[in-house]
Design a protein around this motif. Structure first.
Motif, PDB file in Angstrom:
ATOM      1  N   LEU A 304       2.261  65.530-107.161  1.00 49.57           N
ATOM      2  CA  LEU A 304       2.897  66.583-106.662  1.00 49.57           C
ATOM      3  C   LEU A 304       2.005  68.011-106.875  1.00 49.57           C
ATOM      4  CD1 LEU A 304       6.612  66.767-107.720  1.00 49.57           C
ATOM      5  CD2 LEU A 304       5.116  66.355-105.266  1.00 49.57           C
ATOM      6  N   LYS A 306       2.230  71.570-106.811  1.00 47.34           N
ATOM      7  CA  LYS A 306       2.570  72.280-107.739  1.00 47.34           C
ATOM      8  C   LYS A 306       2.667  72.461-109.311  1.00 47.34           C
ATOM      9  CE  LYS A 306       5.871  75.792-105.205  1.00 47.34           C
ATOM     10  NZ  LYS A 306       6.978  75.570-104.938  1.00 47.34           N
ATOM     11  N   ASP A 309       6.301  72.076-110.867  1.00 47.61           N
ATOM     12  CA  ASP A 309       7.227  71.748-109.869  1.00 47.61           C
ATOM     13  C   ASP A 309       7.412  70.135-111.004  1.00 47.61           C
ATOM     14  OD1 ASP A 309       9.361  73.440-108.685  1.00 47.61           O
ATOM     15  OD2 ASP A 309       7.572  73.401-107.845  1.00 47.61           O
ATOM     16  N   SER A 387      12.773  77.293-106.455  1.00 48.82           N
ATOM     17  CA  SER A 387      13.166  77.518-104.860  1.00 48.82           C
ATOM     18  C   SER A 387      14.357  78.506-104.140  1.00 48.82           C
ATOM     19  CB  SER A 387      13.657  75.783-103.843  1.00 48.82           C
ATOM     20  OG  SER A 387      11.696  74.788-104.239  1.00 48.82           O
ATOM     21  N   ASN A 413       7.545  71.850-100.362  1.00 47.45           N
ATOM     22  CA  ASN A 413       6.256  71.854 -99.585  1.00 47.45           C
ATOM     23  C   ASN A 413       5.463  72.538-100.694  1.00 47.45           C
ATOM     24  OD1 ASN A 413       4.305  72.776 -97.820  1.00 47.45           O
ATOM     25  ND2 ASN A 413       5.960  72.978 -96.214  1.00 47.45           N
ATOM     26  N   ASP A 414       4.371  71.652-100.426  1.00 43.84           N
ATOM     27  CA  ASP A 414       3.377  72.367-101.610  1.00 43.84           C
ATOM     28  C   ASP A 414       1.943  72.438-100.824  1.00 43.84           C
ATOM     29  OD1 ASP A 414       2.470  69.421-101.435  1.00 43.84           O
ATOM     30  OD2 ASP A 414       2.754  69.340-103.193  1.00 43.84           O
ATOM     31  N   TYR A 417      -0.777  74.350-102.160  1.00 46.55           N
ATOM     32  CA  TYR A 417      -1.534  74.219-103.613  1.00 46.55           C
ATOM     33  C   TYR A 417      -2.577  73.175-103.229  1.00 46.55           C
ATOM     34  CZ  TYR A 417       2.461  76.776-105.287  1.00 46.55           C
ATOM     35  OH  TYR A 417       3.206  78.259-105.259  1.00 46.55           O
ATOM     36  N   SER A 421      -5.887  73.484-105.851  1.00 43.49           N
ATOM     37  CA  SER A 421      -5.429  72.629-106.738  1.00 43.49           C
ATOM     38  C   SER A 421      -7.192  71.820-106.558  1.00 43.49           C
ATOM     39  CB  SER A 421      -4.514  71.014-106.878  1.00 43.49           C
ATOM     40  OG  SER A 421      -4.938  70.228-107.708  1.00 43.49           O
ATOM     41  N   ASN A 500       8.346  81.927-101.873  1.00 44.78           N
ATOM     42  CA  ASN A 500       9.176  80.206-101.790  1.00 44.78           C
ATOM     43  C   ASN A 500       9.294  79.830-100.124  1.00 44.78           C
ATOM     44  OD1 ASN A 500       8.638  79.734-104.462  1.00 44.78           O
ATOM     45  ND2 ASN A 500      10.592  80.764-104.606  1.00 44.78           N
TER      46      ASN A 500
END
Lengths: 590, 50
Positions: A304, A306, A309, A387, A413-414, A417, A421, A500
């Motif tokens: 992921l 994010k 999370d 979220s 939904n990432d 990011y 990242s 969000n």
């Protein structure tokens, strides 16, 4: 953040703001504050138009869009050059000759005061929703990188933009956008260069595109037609053209750019430049996403993007460990197959390339399955799942389900990011600062245009028209500054609520499409249907907006088509009602 | 009249574009560029298709 990053970031932002303030000295009248005294050259307007559209969302979300869905998003812009030509022929000379401050002022000249008020209200609602999203995206960046709370970063960016927008007006906004576009171009080139540099030894752009192509990410033109598909050639060309016609022809945040032109010719050139430059720019940004995808084929990406999370499911969910194992195994198989795909391409061995590509795609599917399982885990309601904020609860509770899921994005939904990242983990000192300058600058210059246009409509179409009709130039100038401050404060609050939402670039386009069809329809009536009068146009807008919301709530039709539906319903309703209105008018006269 | 009012609907003359000869020719060039881009993208996709 290393010292070199801070020097580049602060230096670039200070340079952009100081240059803009210096070039925009003498904005002491309403005409200069709102229309730059109609002195802007075409190249400054052209870059301002592009900078206004290319918000920070473009740089944060678009490479991620390419990473998860491929390059087909570029088709969204295929209708834009067509729209630029149509607007150069129609809207530009009409608005210039009408000598208006806002596009909606023209509607009163053409129809009546209530149609102008209705359309101004729709603009304020729509642009007011979008400005929060535009400010939210870069605030996420600052927050992730600096570890500061998002409300602090939202406030910081908002304050800088409000400062020069309220002091210098449209001239300050546009001359700030001018140097920023050069920084942006430099930033994009450096981003692609460093992404290529980070690929494994001996691999270049062609290898990266081959790897991404084998995973189906190199798909810039998809001719297959599907009403429910957001991005294909037909939705981009037709739906995208309607969206661009509405955005550049009826949205004051863009109309105000080319109303500052010295002449009709200068304004036309600015739009045509955008028609030529926009698609290559978007293609280039999507290509960066493709190269990042190839990079993550050889360097394991986080399951992921994010990080908060990811940490949450790593520490609290027992189901995470087997998912991570599946993910790791699929990654290793994909990496091995990707090397075989590249080797087969270099050797020109078609059969080996097809076999290795099949193995690669199977590993890609397994990887996506494991990632999907992690996403479902992260999306589960529970403590720490951010979220579940008040805004999403409100939208999900009070909006019809079909519309709420489209506004908020379905589940976790990432996308936003993915690129961030990569920037934070892998780019060298100084380059991270440049990327941040590009993203912050984009946020500043884009929301400053929006604040400026919201303030203009508030003052010209509402305050001056309905509250204080007779006042001095100084009074309206002061009122415009206050309105800018108000919209700046509003943007800060709205951004806090928008953080969000799903893929921000899709959300901002979706919100626009809910309203643009109605706006476009009324301007089509104004320009091309001279016999249609005010009441029929007013009813047409109401019917058009009702049709769009019905389509959004009750169907799965892709949002790009809302622009077409809204426009067609506005025009057809007004044409049906027009003879009735004419008869009533004739009866009253007799 | 308010300070914001201007003279409405003044006739502003058409100027030719600074390059390209005429406006219709410039518009055609923009549309031709779009068609060329789409063809290039399609070729790019074909070259790197799985």
């Amino acid at each position: 953040m290393r010292p070199a990053d801070w020097y580049v970031l602060v230096g670039a932002i200070v340079f952009v703001v100081v240059y803009g303030m210096w070039r925009s000295r003498g904005s002491g009248t309403v005409n200069k504050y709102l229309l730059a005294g109609k002195t802007m050259p075409w190249y400054a307007m052209a870059l301002s138009i592009m900078a206004t559209q290319a918000s920070a969302i473009t740089f944060i979300s678009t490479p991620g869009q390419s990473y998860v869905d491929g390059m087909r998003f570029v088709q969204f812009y295929f209708g834009l050059p067509l729209a630029m030509v149509i607007l150069s022929v129609t809207a530009v000379p009409i608005f210039h000759r009408a000598r208006v401050y806002t596009a909606y002022e023209y509607l009163e000249q053409r129809f009546n005061a209530k149609t102008r008020a209705l359309v101004s209200g729709i603009f304020l609602l729509q642009r007011g929703l979008a400005i929060g999203i535009a400010l939210c995206a870069p605030a996420i960046v600052l927050s992730v990188i600096l570890g500061w709370p998002e409300h602090i970063t939202i406030l910081l960016i908002g304050l800088v933009a409000v400062l020069y927008t309220s002091l210098r007006g449209v001239k300050g906004v546009m001359w700030t956008q001018f140097p920023y576009m050069f920084i942006m171009t430099l930033g994009l080139l450096v981003a692609l260069g460093t992404a290529l540099w980070r690929l494994p030894q001996g691999m270049g752009l062609a290898d990266a595109v081959t790897v991404a192509g084998a995973a189906g990410r190199v798909n810039p033109v998809v001719f297959h037609f599907n009403w429910n598909d957001r991005y294909n050639f037909w939705s981009g060309l037709v739906g995208g053209m309607f969206l661009a016609l509405a955005y550049f022809g009826c949205d004051q945040s863009q109309v105000q750019r080319y109303l500052t032109g010295k002449s009709i010719a200068q304004s036309r050139l600015s739009l045509l430049f955008n028609g030529v430059a926009k698609i290559p720019m978007q293609f280039f940004i999507l290509l960066i996403g493709v190269v990042v995808f190839a990079f993550y084929t050889f360097e394991k990406p986080p399951i992921l993007f994010k990080s908060n999370d990811l940490q949450r499911i790593q520490t609290s969910a027992a189901e995470y460990a087997p998912i991570a194992q599946r993910y790791d195994a699929a990654f290793e198989r994909r990496k091995k197959a990707a090397r075989q795909v590249v080797a087969a391409r270099r050797q020109g061995d078609g059969q080996a390339r097809a076999q290795s590509a099949a193995a690669y795609r199977q590993a890609q599917r397994d990887l996506e399955d494991a990632r999907g399982a992690a996403i479902r885990l992260a999306a589960k309601p529970g403590p720490g799942n951010d979220s579940n904020n008040a805004f999403l609860t409100f939208v999900n509770h009070y909006f019809p389900a079909g519309l709420a899921s489209k506004i908020t994005g379905v589940g976790f939904n990432d996308t936003n990011y993915v690129f961030l990242s990569f920037v934070i983990r892998y780019l060298p000192a100084g380059v991270v600062g440049l990327m941040l300058a590009m993203i912050f600058g984009a946020a500043m210059v884009s929301i400053s245009s929006e604040m400026n246009s919201l303030a203009t409509v508030t003052i010209i179409d509402l305050y001056q028209r309905h509250v204080r009709r007779q006042a001095s130039d100084g009074h309206y100038l002061a009122a415009a500054r206050v309105a800018t401050l108000f919209w700046g404060a509003y943007a800060v609050v709205a951004a806090g609520l928008a953080k969000n939402l799903g893929s921000l670039i899709e959300t901002v386009n979706l919100v626009g499409s809910l309203f643009y069809g109605g706006l476009l329809g009324v301007f089509v009536l104004a320009f091309f249907f001279k016999r249609v009068a005010g009441n029929a146009a007013f009813a047409g807008v109401i019917a058009g907006e009702a049709a769009i919301f019905a389509a959004a709530i009750f169907t799965n039709i892709s949002f790009l088509w809302y622009n077409v539906i809204g426009c067609v319903v506005v025009v057809s309703t007004a044409l049906v009602l027009s003879p009735i209105e004419s008869n009533q008018g004739a009866r009253r006269q007799s | 009249m308010s300070a914001l009012r201007n003279d409405r609907h003044q006739d502003i003359p058409e100027e030719p574009p600074p390059f390209g000869g005429t406006w219709p020719r410039l518009y055609a060039a923009v549309l031709a560029f779009l068609a060329a881009l789409i063809l290039l993208f399609r070729a790019f996709q074909w070259a790197f298709a799985p």
